[in-house]
Design a protein around this motif. Structure first.
Motif, PDB file in Angstrom:
ATOM      1  N   THR A 122       5.148   9.001  14.823  1.00 55.46           N
ATOM      2  CA  THR A 122       4.768   7.301  15.145  1.00 55.46           C
ATOM      3  C   THR A 122       3.551   6.684  14.507  1.00 55.46           C
ATOM      4  O   THR A 122       3.361   5.536  13.822  1.00 55.46           O
ATOM      5  N   ARG A 123       2.409   7.774  14.802  1.00 56.12           N
ATOM      6  CA  ARG A 123       1.090   7.066  14.172  1.00 56.12           C
ATOM      7  C   ARG A 123       1.188   7.194  12.654  1.00 56.12           C
ATOM      8  O   ARG A 123       0.650   6.063  12.086  1.00 56.12           O
ATOM      9  N   ILE A 124       1.879   8.170  12.107  1.00 55.37           N
ATOM     10  CA  ILE A 124       1.711   8.219  10.710  1.00 55.37           C
ATOM     11  C   ILE A 124       2.219   7.157   9.945  1.00 55.37           C
ATOM     12  O   ILE A 124       2.045   6.263   8.998  1.00 55.37           O
ATOM     13  N   GLU A 125       3.657   6.894  10.661  1.00 51.61           N
ATOM     14  CA  GLU A 125       4.737   5.768  10.131  1.00 51.61           C
ATOM     15  C   GLU A 125       3.795   4.507  10.461  1.00 51.61           C
ATOM     16  O   GLU A 125       4.074   3.514   9.367  1.00 51.61           O
ATOM     17  N   LYS A 126       3.075   4.133  11.414  1.00 53.90           N
ATOM     18  CA  LYS A 126       2.425   2.979  11.768  1.00 53.90           C
ATOM     19  C   LYS A 126       1.398   2.753  10.592  1.00 53.90           C
ATOM     20  O   LYS A 126       1.254   1.532   9.927  1.00 53.90           O
ATOM     21  N   LYS A 127       0.762   3.885  10.108  1.00 50.80           N
ATOM     22  CA  LYS A 127      -0.323   3.771   9.143  1.00 50.80           C
ATOM     23  C   LYS A 127       0.638   3.348   7.856  1.00 50.80           C
ATOM     24  O   LYS A 127      -0.462   2.481   6.898  1.00 50.80           O
ATOM     25  N   LEU A 128       1.457   4.185   7.532  1.00 53.92           N
ATOM     26  CA  LEU A 128       2.160   3.798   6.212  1.00 53.92           C
ATOM     27  C   LEU A 128       2.525   2.189   6.201  1.00 53.92           C
ATOM     28  O   LEU A 128       2.628   1.677   5.135  1.00 53.92           O
ATOM     29  N   TYR A 129       2.998   2.033   7.380  1.00 54.37           N
ATOM     30  CA  TYR A 129       3.571   0.443   7.428  1.00 54.37           C
ATOM     31  C   TYR A 129       2.458  -0.611   6.916  1.00 54.37           C
ATOM     32  O   TYR A 129       2.765  -1.326   6.414  1.00 54.37           O
ATOM     33  N   ASP A 130       1.408  -0.109   7.742  1.00 55.05           N
ATOM     34  CA  ASP A 130       0.347  -1.274   7.479  1.00 55.05           C
ATOM     35  C   ASP A 130      -0.362  -1.219   6.220  1.00 55.05           C
ATOM     36  O   ASP A 130      -0.565  -2.030   5.499  1.00 55.05           O
ATOM     37  N   LYS A 131      -0.366   0.361   5.332  1.00 52.16           N
ATOM     38  CA  LYS A 131      -0.931   0.181   4.204  1.00 52.16           C
ATOM     39  C   LYS A 131       0.163  -0.325   3.171  1.00 52.16           C
ATOM     40  O   LYS A 131      -0.400  -1.141   2.223  1.00 52.16           O
ATOM     41  N   SER A 132       1.432  -0.255   3.495  1.00 48.94           N
ATOM     42  CA  SER A 132       2.275  -1.067   2.441  1.00 48.94           C
ATOM     43  C   SER A 132       2.038  -2.557   2.615  1.00 48.94           C
ATOM     44  O   SER A 132       2.256  -3.067   1.327  1.00 48.94           O
ATOM     45  N   LEU A 133       2.051  -3.264   3.790  1.00 50.74           N
ATOM     46  CA  LEU A 133       1.644  -4.280   3.932  1.00 50.74           C
ATOM     47  C   LEU A 133       0.288  -4.753   3.326  1.00 50.74           C
ATOM     48  O   LEU A 133       0.288  -5.945   2.535  1.00 50.74           O
ATOM     49  N   GLU A 134      -0.605  -3.887   3.270  1.00 52.58           N
ATOM     50  CA  GLU A 134      -1.781  -4.460   2.338  1.00 52.58           C
ATOM     51  C   GLU A 134      -1.596  -4.529   1.139  1.00 52.58           C
ATOM     52  O   GLU A 134      -1.988  -5.614   0.436  1.00 52.58           O
ATOM     53  N   TYR A 135      -0.929  -3.488   0.423  1.00 64.08           N
ATOM     54  CA  TYR A 135      -0.451  -3.671  -0.980  1.00 64.08           C
ATOM     55  C   TYR A 135       0.357  -4.937  -1.209  1.00 64.08           C
ATOM     56  O   TYR A 135       0.063  -5.499  -2.358  1.00 64.08           O
ATOM     57  N   LEU A 136       1.247  -5.117  -0.507  1.00 63.59           N
ATOM     58  CA  LEU A 136       2.065  -6.410  -0.715  1.00 63.59           C
ATOM     59  C   LEU A 136       1.302  -7.650  -0.382  1.00 63.59           C
ATOM     60  O   LEU A 136       1.560  -8.686  -1.341  1.00 63.59           O
ATOM     61  N   GLU A 137       0.232  -7.588   0.445  1.00 67.68           N
ATOM     62  CA  GLU A 137      -0.530  -8.885   0.607  1.00 67.68           C
ATOM     63  C   GLU A 137      -1.324  -9.090  -0.769  1.00 67.68           C
ATOM     64  O   GLU A 137      -1.673 -10.181  -1.048  1.00 67.68           O
ATOM     65  N   VAL A 138      -1.929  -7.875  -1.062  1.00 61.76           N
ATOM     66  CA  VAL A 138      -2.644  -7.913  -2.374  1.00 61.76           C
ATOM     67  C   VAL A 138      -2.209  -8.888  -3.461  1.00 61.76           C
ATOM     68  O   VAL A 138      -2.714  -9.532  -4.129  1.00 61.76           O
ATOM     69  N   VAL A 139      -0.835  -8.382  -3.862  1.00 65.12           N
ATOM     70  CA  VAL A 139       0.102  -8.932  -4.785  1.00 65.12           C
ATOM     71  C   VAL A 139       0.630 -10.247  -4.420  1.00 65.12           C
ATOM     72  O   VAL A 139       1.218 -10.968  -5.299  1.00 65.12           O
ATOM     73  N   GLY A 140       0.421 -10.610  -3.143  1.00 66.72           N
ATOM     74  CA  GLY A 140       1.160 -11.908  -2.795  1.00 66.72           C
ATOM     75  C   GLY A 140       2.524 -11.872  -2.483  1.00 66.72           C
ATOM     76  O   GLY A 140       3.440 -12.968  -2.549  1.00 66.72           O
ATOM     77  N   LEU A 141       2.977 -10.644  -1.805  1.00 64.17           N
ATOM     78  CA  LEU A 141       4.448 -10.657  -1.543  1.00 64.17           C
ATOM     79  C   LEU A 141       4.759 -10.544  -0.113  1.00 64.17           C
ATOM     80  O   LEU A 141       5.850 -10.102   0.184  1.00 64.17           O
ATOM     81  N   THR A 142       3.886 -10.997   0.700  1.00 55.86           N
ATOM     82  CA  THR A 142       3.960 -10.711   2.110  1.00 55.86           C
ATOM     83  C   THR A 142       5.097 -11.633   2.621  1.00 55.86           C
ATOM     84  O   THR A 142       5.952 -11.051   3.413  1.00 55.86           O
ATOM     85  N   ASP A 143       5.475 -12.739   2.173  1.00 58.39           N
ATOM     86  CA  ASP A 143       6.715 -13.535   2.527  1.00 58.39           C
ATOM     87  C   ASP A 143       8.222 -12.741   1.855  1.00 58.39           C
ATOM     88  O   ASP A 143       9.312 -13.306   2.524  1.00 58.39           O
ATOM     89  N   TYR A 144       7.835 -11.819   1.447  1.00 59.19           N
ATOM     90  CA  TYR A 144       9.230 -11.248   0.860  1.00 59.19           C
ATOM     91  C   TYR A 144       9.477  -9.575   1.257  1.00 59.19           C
ATOM     92  O   TYR A 144      10.429  -9.222   0.734  1.00 59.19           O
ATOM     93  N   VAL A 145       8.965  -9.323   2.428  1.00 57.08           N
ATOM     94  CA  VAL A 145       8.957  -7.979   2.674  1.00 57.08           C
ATOM     95  C   VAL A 145      10.202  -7.358   2.831  1.00 57.08           C
ATOM     96  O   VAL A 145      10.589  -6.222   2.381  1.00 57.08           O
ATOM     97  N   ASN A 146      11.135  -8.203   3.544  1.00 55.44           N
ATOM     98  CA  ASN A 146      12.369  -7.545   3.946  1.00 55.44           C
ATOM     99  C   ASN A 146      13.493  -8.088   2.678  1.00 55.44           C
ATOM    100  O   ASN A 146      14.656  -7.690   2.766  1.00 55.44           O
ATOM    101  N   ASN A 147      13.069  -8.921   1.615  1.00 50.71           N
ATOM    102  CA  ASN A 147      14.086  -9.155   0.627  1.00 50.71           C
ATOM    103  C   ASN A 147      14.332  -7.764  -0.314  1.00 50.71           C
ATOM    104  O   ASN A 147      13.488  -6.932  -0.449  1.00 50.71           O
ATOM    105  N   ARG A 148      15.554  -8.024  -0.893  1.00 52.18           N
ATOM    106  CA  ARG A 148      16.037  -6.828  -1.543  1.00 52.18           C
ATOM    107  C   ARG A 148      15.210  -6.860  -3.038  1.00 52.18           C
ATOM    108  O   ARG A 148      14.867  -8.146  -3.478  1.00 52.18           O
ATOM    109  N   ALA A 149      14.768  -6.012  -3.606  1.00 48.66           N
ATOM    110  CA  ALA A 149      13.880  -6.114  -4.762  1.00 48.66           C
ATOM    111  C   ALA A 149      14.545  -6.761  -6.027  1.00 48.66           C
ATOM    112  O   ALA A 149      13.894  -7.582  -6.356  1.00 48.66           O
ATOM    113  N   ASP A 150      15.753  -6.587  -5.874  1.00 46.61           N
ATOM    114  CA  ASP A 150      16.488  -7.163  -7.121  1.00 46.61           C
ATOM    115  C   ASP A 150      16.778  -8.757  -6.880  1.00 46.61           C
ATOM    116  O   ASP A 150      17.321  -9.369  -7.856  1.00 46.61           O
ATOM    117  N   SER A 151      16.398  -9.224  -5.673  1.00 47.36           N
ATOM    118  CA  SER A 151      16.791 -10.680  -5.420  1.00 47.36           C
ATOM    119  C   SER A 151      15.345 -11.347  -5.534  1.00 47.36           C
ATOM    120  O   SER A 151      15.460 -12.708  -5.673  1.00 47.36           O
TER     121      SER A 151
END
Ligand code: ATP
Length: 257
Positions: A122-151
Motif C-alpha cells: 500500500t505504501r509503495i503504491e501510494k508513492k508511485l501514484y503520487d510520483k505519477s501525478l507529479e510527472y503528469l502535473e509537470v507536463v500539464g496533464l493533470t486534468d486527463y489522468v483517467n482518459n484513455r491515452a488514444d483519446s
C-alpha cells in the motif's frame, strides 16, 4: 568530461550508409539540436545511442563508460530515455496507467506481498501514484489522468510521451521531433515545457526537430547532419549564417534572423 560522446560512429544497413563517421559530444545540462533533411540519419543516431542498433564502427561513451553494443534496457537503466517520432503509448491504458507502467519497475515487492496487500505494498503504491501525478502535473496533464491515452489530442499525446520518458529518471533525454504535427501555439507551449523539464530535472537534451523556430529557441548549439555525415556543428548563430545550411535546411527566411 562530456556526458555523451560519439566517436567516429558508422552504421550501415546492407549497402546503405545511414550514419558515416559521426563524432560529437554533449555536456551536462545542455540542449543540443540535431537537424538535417529527411533521411539524413538523425533517428538512426538515436537508435544507436539507445542500443536499438549496434554501430558498424565507432564507439558510444556515456558518463565515461563505453556503452557501444549494450542492450536497450541497460541503456535506459543507465540514464538515457527517449521519445519517438511516431508516438508509442499504451493506447488502451489511461494516461495515469501509462506512467505507472514505467514506475512499477521500481516497485520492490513480490507477488505474494501484492496478493495479500501488505502495508508495504500500500505504501509503495501510494508513492508511485503520487510520483505519477507529479510527472503528469509537470507536463500539464493533470486534468486527463483517467482518459484513455488514444483519446487525447495529438499534442497532449506527445506530452504524455515526454512524461513517460521523465518517469524513467534519465540524465539524457532524446526527443525525436516532439513538435511534429503541432500548431504554432502548441510549439510555443512545447518550448516552455522543454525548458522547464531541463531545469527541473537537470537534464541534458538532444532534440531532433524540423520546426526550426523550436530549434532556434531551445538550442544554443546545433549539429547538422547531411547524408549521414556531420555537415557542421556550431552555435545557433553560426548555423543560421552558414550559407550551405541556410540554403539546404533552413530556407532563405532565416538569413539575418
Ligand atoms: P527523418 O527526418 O525523415 O526522420 P532521419 O534523418 O531520421 O530522417 P533516418 O531515419 O535515420 O533519417 O534514416 C537514415 C537512412 O537510413 C535512410 O536512408 C533510411 O532509409 C536508412 N535506414 C534507417 N533505418 C534503416 C533500417 N532499419 N534498415 C535499412 N535502412 C534504414
Amino acid at each position: 568530461m562530456p556526458l555523451l560522446e560519439l566517436k567516429n560512429v558508422t552504421k550501415t544497413f546492407g549497402g546503405i550508409v545511414a550514419v558515416k563517421d559521426v563524432s560529437f559530444s554533449t555536456e551536462s545540462e545542455e540542449i543540443v539540436g540535431l537537424i538535417g533533411p529527411n533521411g539524413a540519419g538523425k533517428t538512426t543516431i538515436f537508435n544507436l545511442i539507445t542500443g536499438v542498433y549496434k554501430p558498424t564502427e565507432g564507439n558510444i561513451v556515456f558518463e565515461g563508460q563505453d556503452i557501444t553494443g549494450s542492450n536497450p534496457v541497460s541503456i535506459v537503466k543507465g540514464g538515457i530515455a527517449r521519445t519517438f517520432q511516431n508516438i508509442r503509448l499504451f493506447n488502451k491504458l489511461s494516461v495515469l496507467e501509462n506512467i505507472r507502467t514505467v514506475l512499477y519497475r521500481e516497485a520492490d515487492y513480490n507477488l505474494g506481498n501484492a496478493l495479500i496487500r501488505t502495508p508495504k505494498v500500500t505504501r509503495i503504491e501510494k508513492k508511485l501514484y503520487d510520483k505519477s501525478l507529479e510527472y503528469l502535473e509537470v507536463v500539464g496533464l493533470t486534468d486527463y489522468v483517467n482518459n484513455r491515452a488514444d483519446s487525447l489530442p495529438y499534442g497532449l499525446q506527445r506530452k504524455l510521451e515526454i512524461a513517460r520518458a521523465l518517469a524513467l529518471d534519465p540524465k539524457l533525454l532524446l526527443l525525436d521531433e516532439p513538435a511534429a504535427g503541432m500548431n504554432p501555439d502548441e510549439c510555443i507551449d512545447l518550448v516552455e515545457l522543454i525548458m522547464k523539464i531541463r531545469e527541473k530535472y537537470n537534464l541534458t537534451i538532444i532534440l531532433i526537430e524540423h520546426h526550426m523556430d523550436v530549434v532556434m529557441e531551445l538550442c544554443p548549439r546545433i549539429l547538422v547532419i547531411n547524408f549521414g555525415e556531420m555537415l557542421m556543428e556550431g552555435t545557433k548563430q553560426e548555423v543560421q549564417t552558414h550559407p550551405r545550411v541556410l540554403r539546404a535546411y533552413l530556407g532563405e527566411e532565416y538569413i539575418n534572423a
